[in-house]
Design a protein around this motif. Structure first.
Motif, PDB file in Angstrom:
ATOM      1  N   GLN A   1       0.822  -1.206   0.000  1.00 38.62           N
ATOM      2  CA  GLN A   1       0.000   0.000   0.000  1.00 38.62           C
ATOM      3  C   GLN A   1       0.859   1.260   0.000  1.00 38.62           C
ATOM      4  OE1 GLN A   1      -3.055   0.311  -0.573  1.00 38.62           O
ATOM      5  NE2 GLN A   1      -3.920  -1.702  -0.208  1.00 38.62           N
ATOM      6  N   ARG A   2       1.991   1.169   0.711  1.00 43.70           N
ATOM      7  CA  ARG A   2       2.702   2.411   0.977  1.00 43.70           C
ATOM      8  C   ARG A   2       4.144   2.104   1.370  1.00 43.70           C
ATOM      9  NH1 ARG A   2       1.852   6.479   5.498  1.00 43.70           N
ATOM     10  NH2 ARG A   2       1.739   8.483   4.441  1.00 43.70           N
ATOM     11  N   VAL A   3       5.055   2.910   0.878  1.00 43.75           N
ATOM     12  CA  VAL A   3       6.446   2.833   1.323  1.00 43.75           C
ATOM     13  C   VAL A   3       6.833   4.243   1.741  1.00 43.75           C
ATOM     14  CG1 VAL A   3       8.820   2.277   0.683  1.00 43.75           C
ATOM     15  CG2 VAL A   3       6.936   0.999  -0.354  1.00 43.75           C
ATOM     16  N   LEU A   4       7.408   4.339   2.930  1.00 48.02           N
ATOM     17  CA  LEU A   4       7.764   5.633   3.501  1.00 48.02           C
ATOM     18  C   LEU A   4       9.215   5.503   3.922  1.00 48.02           C
ATOM     19  CD1 LEU A   4       5.858   8.099   4.364  1.00 48.02           C
ATOM     20  CD2 LEU A   4       5.976   7.139   6.653  1.00 48.02           C
ATOM     21  N   GLY A   5      10.111   6.241   3.254  1.00 50.24           N
ATOM     22  CA  GLY A   5      11.499   5.957   3.563  1.00 50.24           C
ATOM     23  C   GLY A   5      12.410   7.152   3.660  1.00 50.24           C
ATOM     24  N   ILE A   6      13.419   6.981   4.492  1.00 46.66           N
ATOM     25  CA  ILE A   6      14.562   7.894   4.502  1.00 46.66           C
ATOM     26  C   ILE A   6      15.630   7.189   3.692  1.00 46.66           C
ATOM     27  CG2 ILE A   6      16.345   8.932   5.948  1.00 46.66           C
ATOM     28  CD1 ILE A   6      14.245   8.978   8.224  1.00 46.66           C
ATOM     29  N   VAL A   7      15.838   7.624   2.444  1.00 46.64           N
ATOM     30  CA  VAL A   7      16.714   6.873   1.548  1.00 46.64           C
ATOM     31  C   VAL A   7      17.891   7.707   1.054  1.00 46.64           C
ATOM     32  CG1 VAL A   7      14.910   5.270   0.794  1.00 46.64           C
ATOM     33  CG2 VAL A   7      15.247   7.412  -0.459  1.00 46.64           C
TER      34      VAL A   7
ATOM     35  N   ASP B   1      18.270  12.630  -5.773  1.00 49.91           N
ATOM     36  CA  ASP B   1      18.683  11.257  -5.478  1.00 49.91           C
ATOM     37  C   ASP B   1      17.528  10.474  -4.840  1.00 49.91           C
ATOM     38  OD1 ASP B   1      21.004   9.217  -4.786  1.00 49.91           O
ATOM     39  OD2 ASP B   1      19.911   9.549  -2.911  1.00 49.91           O
ATOM     40  N   ALA B   2      16.870  11.089  -3.869  1.00 48.96           N
ATOM     41  CA  ALA B   2      15.730  10.431  -3.208  1.00 48.96           C
ATOM     42  C   ALA B   2      14.590  10.195  -4.195  1.00 48.96           C
ATOM     43  CB  ALA B   2      15.253  11.272  -2.027  1.00 48.96           C
ATOM     44  N   ALA B   3      14.424  11.125  -5.155  1.00 53.12           N
ATOM     45  CA  ALA B   3      13.349  10.974  -6.139  1.00 53.12           C
ATOM     46  C   ALA B   3      13.643   9.810  -7.087  1.00 53.12           C
ATOM     47  CB  ALA B   3      13.178  12.271  -6.925  1.00 53.12           C
TER      48      ALA B   3
END
Lengths: 455, 455
Positions: A169-175, A218-220
């Protein structure tokens, strides 16, 4: 496959291993990550051969400058400037040079000549992943890229294999480690963005040109890769809404802290169920998350990713998102998988885009917001702001007002900072409200507009 | 493969999917997990077919009692009591019945007849994994078991694939939800083990017979599986030292809290480098970990696993370790992998035991300890205890003494509780010290011996 009985790196092999087939490995790039990849292959050659059922024979390392000394794990004899020739004689090509070209041409050529590809190149994947996937398909070779998202943290494989029977459903990350380091430093010390960035550069957490990190590019790129995998759809970099952290001020950090929140740069990919089907959203922006949210505790340059799936529930993965040896670890895991397929047959995961879900435009998303304004401190100002919000269907959750010291001449109006957090509202409604504020005389400036997540 | 064009569960399939090959799936067991597996296959059949490149056709569900109603996702028409016949006509066998027999015989028979096997049966894998691996090898089929360790958390795949190019040093995990729920409840409320267990039973977190959980057997089975994968060696259940939590008292929990520590049941698998090579250790016991350790914050029935690897550094995985749908998520991920191999060729990971590392006996391990004693409160007692420890080379880190209220008759000696934590010491030295204490007149009882980890 090569017929040479010993590895070119001269790794001592236990006798039984010499009977194993040999795989010709080309490495593109000999920077920090490339050097670590070569070190691991050299030091763990015997163990890897057992795990693969074949030996990794590094046949060349493509670099731009032959003369630079690259340490003991990058033997000068293997260096070549002719990457194009190198990739044509390889079974496996490890690409750690970065950038779009010549990486793109080299990898397409490698696959056309029958090599499987392992790459850490998130920018290339986000911009032109489709071409790479198609080449892998056409030529019946494998394309692996665990190292492209969140470094050493196993994430690509869990998302596309472990959760292949579930519905994400969802991924929420500090990447992105650089921006997390900067925001963490700002939170801990109260430093400004500029000072925290300067420290990050000194300590090697930020590059000399930090644009790709601090502007969120980079995160995008990672969000586009994750969204494609999670939702079985082709999500291009241009589908990802992207805001960086350069406008996050120490004032914002302090205001967030006052509300029991922490500001983090989040990569969010989300499935949005609607009346007539579903669309997806991939976006990157700095957001306020509650202090008790596990992502709030992710310090320094660490990465962490939350995944919500229908059956699995909430999962979290945490670890080092960058650095030579963590990235090399992720690459080597992929090398073992690609090499095993060479020896034992079979194909790795392919691009899965059957769902063909459309991206929802940002305007149609609903988010909770934190807005900071500088206003004239006179009766009716708050009522005017509240009225504007209300007119666009935005409901206010909390307001914090702070009188500013008189700076100008006698007789100038007193000013105040107003910090407002809202309930979830349409992005388009927020944009319209902000348009009104920018032509409202009593609103002197719109200082910050940040979203609130993870509630 | 079956020639039937439609799934037996009657899942509506988009037209294009009907041209895909069909895979005959047998499910052994229709309990909570089995029901969820069938629900997911039924509800996500179309999506799964896209991901696999083939359709899952459930041809039968083996149960012990045909007459029990099992809800809408377990169609009565598919139920059979003849598991032995069912497994012989399947391409994929999903085993969620649990227990050693008849699961073992059925899975061996399934593989002998050419089926790939997906199992959640940690007890069987720990006790007789070698036989299963060998059957998979002999018959060229796949054996997957992600659901056997830490439920929905992708752990088996990351350890044996993502980290295949790295060198795992240590895995430290909370892999049993029942015991974590009990210890967490004891920590939050000060309840006794018995009361916390009773509550856990009421809420469905503990089974009527909780032995396998509270005695650590379940965690030990998972440790043996993890150690085998992490160290490429065959680690049997009998190689795992196992202590449960039944002796953990509210007094221990309080003493740990006083020291800034939390008690958790840990599964630890570790590579121990020695002068002439290396050995491995797999063990399960309740241990004190610092409150700031990320595993200390793992609440209720959640699972979390820390992995330390040479190149990757520290990784953490967190999520739901049990329950019908999380376990079914892990199983379906494996089903997709095994099914893809059926359709596209290739083999899944095999048993890797080339390293053949030996297990180190517990006696030769070094740990830090917390010991709680009841002693006579008279001069010289502490000196005597410290002297014994010192004689065995054990160095004390902290001592906490607490005078107990006089309970007996006038003239009886006053008693005190002593809580001692030590630096790392040989297990054999600790055993010898405790032997001395049990024949020391002034030591009235040895109340607890717990290890300290994660420092």
């Amino acid at each position: 496959m090569s017929q040479h009985p010993t590895g070119s790196l001269g790794t001592p092999q236990p006798p039984a291993l010499t009977t194993l087939p040999s795989l010709r490995v080309a490495v593109l790039g000999a920077g920090t990550v490339g050097g670590e990849v070569l070190r691991l292959i050299s030091q763990q050659g015997g163990e890897l051969a057992h795990r693969i059922g074949g030996r990794l024979d590094v046949v060349g390392v493509a670099v731009r400058d032959l003369d630079r000394d690259r340490g003991e794990h990058v033997p000068a004899a293997l260096l070549t400037e002719d990457a194009a020739a190198l990739v044509r004689e390889a079974d496996l090509v490890i690409e750690v040079m970065g950038g779009i070209e010549p990486a793109r041409t080299l990898l397409l050529d490698a696959m056309a000549h029958g090599a499987s590809v392992i790459t850490a190149n998130k920018a290339l994947l986000a911009q032109d992943g489709a071409a790479l996937y198609e080449a892998a398909d056409t030529h019946g070779v494998d394309l692996y890229f665990e190292a492209a998202v969140a470094g050493a943290i196993p994430l690509v494989r869990p998302v596309r294999e472990s959760l292949a029977g579930d519905r994400i459903q969802r991924v929420l990350g500090i990447v992105n480690g650089t921006t997390n380091y900067i925001l963490d430093a700002m939170t801990r010390s109260g430093a400004s963005f500029e000072d925290a960035l300067a420290t990050a550069k000194e300590l090697g957490y930020a590059e000399a040109d930090p644009t790709a990190d601090v502007e969120g590019h980079d995160a995008a790129a990672k969000a586009s890769i994750l969204a494609s995998l999670a939702f079985h759809s082709r999500v291009r970099l241009t589908d990802v809404h992207c805001e960086g952290i350069t406008h996050v001020s120490s004032h914002d950090i302090a205001a967030a802290a006052r509300m029991g929140r922490t500001i983090k740069l989040l990569s969010i990919v989300e499935r949005i169920e609607e009346e007539n089907g579903e669309r997806i959203s991939a976006r990157v922006y700095p957001a306020l998350i509650p202090d008790h949210h596990p992502l709030a505790a992710v310090a320094e340059a660490y990465n962490a990713v939350f995944i919500e799936a229908d059956a699995a529930g909430s999962l979290m993965f945490y670890g080092q998102g960058a650095g030579g040896s963590p990235t090399a670890s992720a690459i080597l895991g992929d090398v073992v998988s690609a090499a095993r397929a060479r020896v034992h047959g079979g194909i790795g995961p392919r691009e899965s885009r059957y769902a063909e879900l459309e991206s929802i435009p940002l305007d149609e998303l609903r988010s909770a917001f934190y807005i900071s304004l500088t206003v004239e401190d006179r009766p009716g100002v708050l009522a005017e702001i509240a009225g504007t919000f209300s007119g666009y269907g935005i409901s206010i959750s909390t307001i914090h007002q702070e009188l500013l010291e008189q700076e100008g001449e006698e007789g100038e109006p007193t000013r105040a900072h107003i910090g407002i957090s809202t309930h979830r509202a349409l992005e388009s409604a927020m944009t319209a409200s902000l348009d009104v504020f920018s032509s409202t005389a009593t609103v002197l400036s719109i200082d910050s507009v940040l979203r609130i997540e993870g509630e």
